[in-house]
Scaffold this motif. Structure first.
Motif, PDB file in Angstrom:
ATOM      1  N   ASP A  63      -0.897   2.720   0.926  1.00 59.88           N
ATOM      2  CA  ASP A  63      -1.845   2.121  -0.024  1.00 59.88           C
ATOM      3  C   ASP A  63      -1.631   2.726  -1.409  1.00 59.88           C
ATOM      4  O   ASP A  63      -2.537   2.791  -2.212  1.00 59.88           O
ATOM      5  N   ARG A  64      -0.381   3.145  -1.683  1.00 56.25           N
ATOM      6  CA  ARG A  64      -0.099   3.836  -2.937  1.00 56.25           C
ATOM      7  C   ARG A  64       0.873   3.101  -3.857  1.00 56.25           C
ATOM      8  O   ARG A  64       0.772   3.192  -5.062  1.00 56.25           O
ATOM      9  N   VAL A  65       1.848   2.403  -3.298  1.00 56.30           N
ATOM     10  CA  VAL A  65       2.866   1.727  -4.110  1.00 56.30           C
ATOM     11  C   VAL A  65       2.839   0.242  -3.781  1.00 56.30           C
ATOM     12  O   VAL A  65       3.037  -0.148  -2.629  1.00 56.30           O
ATOM     13  N   PHE A  66       2.581  -0.568  -4.810  1.00 55.14           N
ATOM     14  CA  PHE A  66       2.503  -2.015  -4.650  1.00 55.14           C
ATOM     15  C   PHE A  66       3.573  -2.648  -5.529  1.00 55.14           C
ATOM     16  O   PHE A  66       3.816  -2.192  -6.637  1.00 55.14           O
ATOM     17  N   VAL A 126      -3.449  -6.954  -7.737  1.00 56.87           N
ATOM     18  CA  VAL A 126      -4.819  -6.577  -8.093  1.00 56.87           C
ATOM     19  C   VAL A 126      -5.743  -6.835  -6.905  1.00 56.87           C
ATOM     20  O   VAL A 126      -6.577  -5.985  -6.555  1.00 56.87           O
ATOM     21  N   ASP A 127      -5.600  -7.989  -6.268  1.00 53.11           N
ATOM     22  CA  ASP A 127      -6.402  -8.293  -5.078  1.00 53.11           C
ATOM     23  C   ASP A 127      -6.113  -7.311  -3.943  1.00 53.11           C
ATOM     24  O   ASP A 127      -7.033  -6.857  -3.254  1.00 53.11           O
ATOM     25  N   GLU A 128      -4.845  -6.972  -3.740  1.00 50.45           N
ATOM     26  CA  GLU A 128      -4.489  -6.017  -2.681  1.00 50.45           C
ATOM     27  C   GLU A 128      -5.088  -4.649  -2.971  1.00 50.45           C
ATOM     28  O   GLU A 128      -5.596  -3.977  -2.063  1.00 50.45           O
ATOM     29  N   LEU A 129      -5.035  -4.217  -4.230  1.00 52.85           N
ATOM     30  CA  LEU A 129      -5.632  -2.935  -4.586  1.00 52.85           C
ATOM     31  C   LEU A 129      -7.134  -2.929  -4.387  1.00 52.85           C
ATOM     32  O   LEU A 129      -7.704  -1.976  -3.868  1.00 52.85           O
ATOM     33  N   ALA A 130      -7.779  -4.020  -4.772  1.00 56.80           N
ATOM     34  CA  ALA A 130      -9.235  -4.112  -4.617  1.00 56.80           C
ATOM     35  C   ALA A 130      -9.623  -4.056  -3.148  1.00 56.80           C
ATOM     36  O   ALA A 130     -10.603  -3.409  -2.773  1.00 56.80           O
ATOM     37  N   SER A 131      -8.854  -4.696  -2.285  1.00 62.57           N
ATOM     38  CA  SER A 131      -9.199  -4.697  -0.861  1.00 62.57           C
ATOM     39  C   SER A 131      -8.769  -3.398  -0.175  1.00 62.57           C
ATOM     40  O   SER A 131      -9.316  -3.038   0.869  1.00 62.57           O
ATOM     41  N   ALA A 132      -7.825  -2.655  -0.754  1.00 60.49           N
ATOM     42  CA  ALA A 132      -7.385  -1.378  -0.178  1.00 60.49           C
ATOM     43  C   ALA A 132      -8.281  -0.210  -0.596  1.00 60.49           C
ATOM     44  O   ALA A 132      -8.250   0.839   0.019  1.00 60.49           O
ATOM     45  N   ARG A 133      -9.076  -0.419  -1.637  1.00 58.89           N
ATOM     46  CA  ARG A 133      -9.933   0.650  -2.152  1.00 58.89           C
ATOM     47  C   ARG A 133     -11.058   0.946  -1.166  1.00 58.89           C
ATOM     48  O   ARG A 133     -11.727   0.015  -0.708  1.00 58.89           O
ATOM     49  N   PRO A 134     -11.251   2.212  -0.820  1.00 57.37           N
ATOM     50  CA  PRO A 134     -12.330   2.536   0.118  1.00 57.37           C
ATOM     51  C   PRO A 134     -13.702   2.275  -0.484  1.00 57.37           C
ATOM     52  O   PRO A 134     -13.919   2.415  -1.667  1.00 57.37           O
ATOM     53  N   GLY A 135     -14.626   1.904   0.399  1.00 60.04           N
ATOM     54  CA  GLY A 135     -16.029   1.732   0.005  1.00 60.04           C
ATOM     55  C   GLY A 135     -16.252   0.486  -0.708  1.00 60.04           C
ATOM     56  O   GLY A 135     -17.094  -0.072  -1.166  1.00 60.04           O
TER      57      GLY A 135
END
Length: 92
Positions: A54-57, A83-92
């Protein structure tokens, strides 16, 4: 190309060597632009756009789902996808 170089340099040009490379046939690159052939849409696209943990996109026109070469639109769409992948990978 030789003629154009002679015009630019205003002198004669001697070609020392040349090579033609098929990036599509290269087992590591597998393609040079987002214009896949054969099964590359299923085999290559999925791999080149897959995030590392969840670090390199990965973004760029070559990672866009568009049927042909993606160009600027494909680059922007791939950025929005990440951006969508990062938003869904972000905890909480």
């Amino acid at each position: 190309v030789d003629t154009q170089l002679e015009e630019i340099t205003r002198g004669s040009v001697t070609r020392l060597a040349g090579a033609i490379v098929s990036w599509t046939d290269d087992p590591f690159a597998r393609c040079i632009a987002r214009a896949p052939i054969g099964d590359q849409r299923e085999t290559v696209l999925r791999e080149i756009k897959r995030p590392l943990d969840d670090r390199v996109f990965f973004t760029g026109e070559h990672t866009d789902e568009r049927p042909g070469p993606g160009g600027m639109e494909g680059a922007i769409r791939s950025g929005l996808r990440v951006v969508d992948e990062l938003a869904s990978a972000r905890p909480g």
